[in-house]
Design a protein around this motif. Structure first.
Motif, PDB file in Angstrom:
ATOM      1  N   THR A  33       0.858  -1.245  -0.120  1.00 24.74           N
ATOM      2  CA  THR A  33      -0.135   0.166   0.043  1.00 24.74           C
ATOM      3  C   THR A  33       0.677   1.332   0.099  1.00 24.74           C
ATOM      4  OG1 THR A  33      -1.756  -1.146   1.232  1.00 24.74           O
ATOM      5  CG2 THR A  33      -1.674   1.155   1.193  1.00 24.74           C
ATOM      6  N   ALA A  34       1.859   1.240   1.018  1.00 21.68           N
ATOM      7  CA  ALA A  34       2.653   2.279   1.061  1.00 21.68           C
ATOM      8  C   ALA A  34       3.482   2.734  -0.443  1.00 21.68           C
ATOM      9  CB  ALA A  34       3.844   2.584   1.949  1.00 21.68           C
ATOM     10  N   GLN A  35       3.997   1.663  -1.155  1.00 22.58           N
ATOM     11  CA  GLN A  35       4.707   2.063  -2.423  1.00 22.58           C
ATOM     12  C   GLN A  35       3.822   1.672  -3.707  1.00 22.58           C
ATOM     13  OE1 GLN A  35       7.745   3.179  -2.698  1.00 22.58           O
ATOM     14  NE2 GLN A  35       7.519   3.519  -0.471  1.00 22.58           N
ATOM     15  N   ASP A  36       2.403   1.524  -3.431  1.00 24.05           N
ATOM     16  CA  ASP A  36       1.696   1.277  -4.641  1.00 24.05           C
ATOM     17  C   ASP A  36       2.234   0.153  -5.716  1.00 24.05           C
ATOM     18  OD1 ASP A  36      -0.469   1.656  -6.132  1.00 24.05           O
ATOM     19  OD2 ASP A  36       0.412   3.242  -7.384  1.00 24.05           O
ATOM     20  N   ILE A  37       2.698  -1.260  -4.797  1.00 21.75           N
ATOM     21  CA  ILE A  37       2.993  -2.247  -5.462  1.00 21.75           C
ATOM     22  C   ILE A  37       1.784  -3.304  -5.406  1.00 21.75           C
ATOM     23  CG2 ILE A  37       4.842  -4.007  -5.561  1.00 21.75           C
ATOM     24  CD1 ILE A  37       6.596  -2.018  -3.786  1.00 21.75           C
ATOM     25  N   PRO A  38       1.774  -3.886  -6.592  1.00 17.43           N
ATOM     26  CA  PRO A  38       0.849  -5.022  -6.389  1.00 17.43           C
ATOM     27  C   PRO A  38       1.043  -6.065  -5.563  1.00 17.43           C
ATOM     28  CG  PRO A  38       1.128  -4.432  -8.810  1.00 17.43           C
ATOM     29  CD  PRO A  38       2.187  -3.818  -7.648  1.00 17.43           C
ATOM     30  N   HIS A  39       0.129  -6.255  -4.510  1.00 20.14           N
ATOM     31  CA  HIS A  39       0.131  -7.059  -3.402  1.00 20.14           C
ATOM     32  C   HIS A  39       0.710  -8.779  -3.687  1.00 20.14           C
ATOM     33  CE1 HIS A  39      -0.843  -9.985  -0.031  1.00 20.14           C
ATOM     34  NE2 HIS A  39      -0.059  -9.208   0.539  1.00 20.14           N
ATOM     35  N   LYS A  40       0.327  -9.175  -4.772  1.00 26.80           N
ATOM     36  CA  LYS A  40       0.522 -10.574  -5.045  1.00 26.80           C
ATOM     37  C   LYS A  40       2.131 -10.474  -5.623  1.00 26.80           C
ATOM     38  CE  LYS A  40      -2.663 -13.400  -3.958  1.00 26.80           C
ATOM     39  NZ  LYS A  40      -2.603 -14.413  -2.931  1.00 26.80           N
ATOM     40  N   PHE A  41       2.461  -9.563  -6.664  1.00 30.50           N
ATOM     41  CA  PHE A  41       3.644  -9.465  -7.175  1.00 30.50           C
ATOM     42  C   PHE A  41       4.655  -9.093  -5.984  1.00 30.50           C
ATOM     43  CE2 PHE A  41       6.424  -6.910 -10.455  1.00 30.50           C
ATOM     44  CZ  PHE A  41       7.215  -8.175 -10.930  1.00 30.50           C
ATOM     45  N   LEU A  42       4.396  -8.426  -4.984  1.00 26.01           N
ATOM     46  CA  LEU A  42       5.351  -8.091  -3.938  1.00 26.01           C
ATOM     47  C   LEU A  42       5.672  -9.341  -3.019  1.00 26.01           C
ATOM     48  CD1 LEU A  42       7.030  -6.210  -2.226  1.00 26.01           C
ATOM     49  CD2 LEU A  42       5.067  -5.524  -0.944  1.00 26.01           C
ATOM     50  N   GLU A  43       4.501 -10.189  -2.790  1.00 26.42           N
ATOM     51  CA  GLU A  43       5.012 -11.625  -1.960  1.00 26.42           C
ATOM     52  C   GLU A  43       5.956 -12.170  -2.557  1.00 26.42           C
ATOM     53  OE1 GLU A  43       3.935 -12.751   0.676  1.00 26.42           O
ATOM     54  OE2 GLU A  43       2.216 -11.392   1.417  1.00 26.42           O
ATOM     55  N   GLY A  44       6.145 -12.352  -3.782  1.00 28.42           N
ATOM     56  CA  GLY A  44       7.108 -13.141  -4.613  1.00 28.42           C
ATOM     57  C   GLY A  44       8.226 -12.498  -4.445  1.00 28.42           C
ATOM     58  N   ILE A  45       8.531 -11.229  -4.587  1.00 31.17           N
ATOM     59  CA  ILE A  45       9.861 -10.621  -4.378  1.00 31.17           C
ATOM     60  C   ILE A  45      10.200 -10.643  -2.813  1.00 31.17           C
ATOM     61  CG2 ILE A  45      10.573  -8.070  -4.397  1.00 31.17           C
ATOM     62  CD1 ILE A  45       8.562  -7.366  -6.779  1.00 31.17           C
ATOM     63  N   LEU A  46       9.373 -10.433  -1.918  1.00 31.84           N
ATOM     64  CA  LEU A  46       9.873 -10.693  -0.626  1.00 31.84           C
ATOM     65  C   LEU A  46      10.270 -12.059  -0.380  1.00 31.84           C
ATOM     66  CD1 LEU A  46       6.874  -8.498   1.181  1.00 31.84           C
ATOM     67  CD2 LEU A  46       9.321  -8.275   1.055  1.00 31.84           C
ATOM     68  N   GLY A  47       9.688 -12.761  -1.064  1.00 29.97           N
ATOM     69  CA  GLY A  47       9.999 -14.382  -0.852  1.00 29.97           C
ATOM     70  C   GLY A  47      11.530 -14.530  -1.574  1.00 29.97           C
TER      71      GLY A  47
END
Length: 152
Positions: A33-47
């Motif tokens: 939300t803070a960075q306007d990043i699609p949540h599902k995409f971010l989950e993969g990136i965080l992994g």
């Protein structure tokens, strides 16, 4: 050289975590939300960042993500490598694995020099620098050159 969406989002997410490190673990949804990043995409990136040793995660109600090391010990290069692999590649190969002959021979030192310069910049900027809004002087100097802002 192109910076992928994954790399851009990864750097933004890590800087967000650095800015919030006093809060403890931060939920992926809050970073998205803070960075306007699609949540599902971010989950993969965080992994990928977790597997790359850039972030840690904790499950549960008080869980979330945090930096695995001090922000001053994580470079932009570390983040990009964690999500995209080698920073500079030619046709998907590291420049040191290439060979040219004939009139194309000068290309190899050109690609090596390009990689060295990109690495010098990305390894010289830490997540702490970005979170503090203070880039190293050499980076500020390069960005201040008028030609840096032109698109030939």
């Amino acid at each position: 050289m192109r910076i992928s969406a994954r790399a851009d989002y990864a750097v933004r997410a890590v800087v967000e975590l650095a800015a919030r490190q006093e809060e403890g673990p931060v939920k992926a949804e809050a970073v998205a939300t803070a960075q306007d990043i699609p949540h599902k995409f971010l989950e993969g990136i965080l992994g990928d960042l977790r597997r790359g040793g850039v972030v840690d995660s904790r499950r549960g109600g008080g869980g979330g993500y945090r930096l695995a090391r001090e922000a001053s010990e994580i470079t932009v290069a570390d983040v990009i490598r964690a999500v995209d692999g080698p920073i500079v590649s030619v046709r998907g190969e590291r420049p040191t694995g290439l060979a040219y002959s004939g009139t194309a021979e000068p290309l190899l030192p050109l690609w090596i020099a390009l990689r060295a310069n990109v690495r010098r910049i990305l390894e010289g900027v830490t997540v702490a620098d970005l979170a503090a809004g203070a880039l190293p002087e050499q980076v500020e100097r390069l960005a201040a050159e008028p030609a840096a802002w032109e698109n030939p």
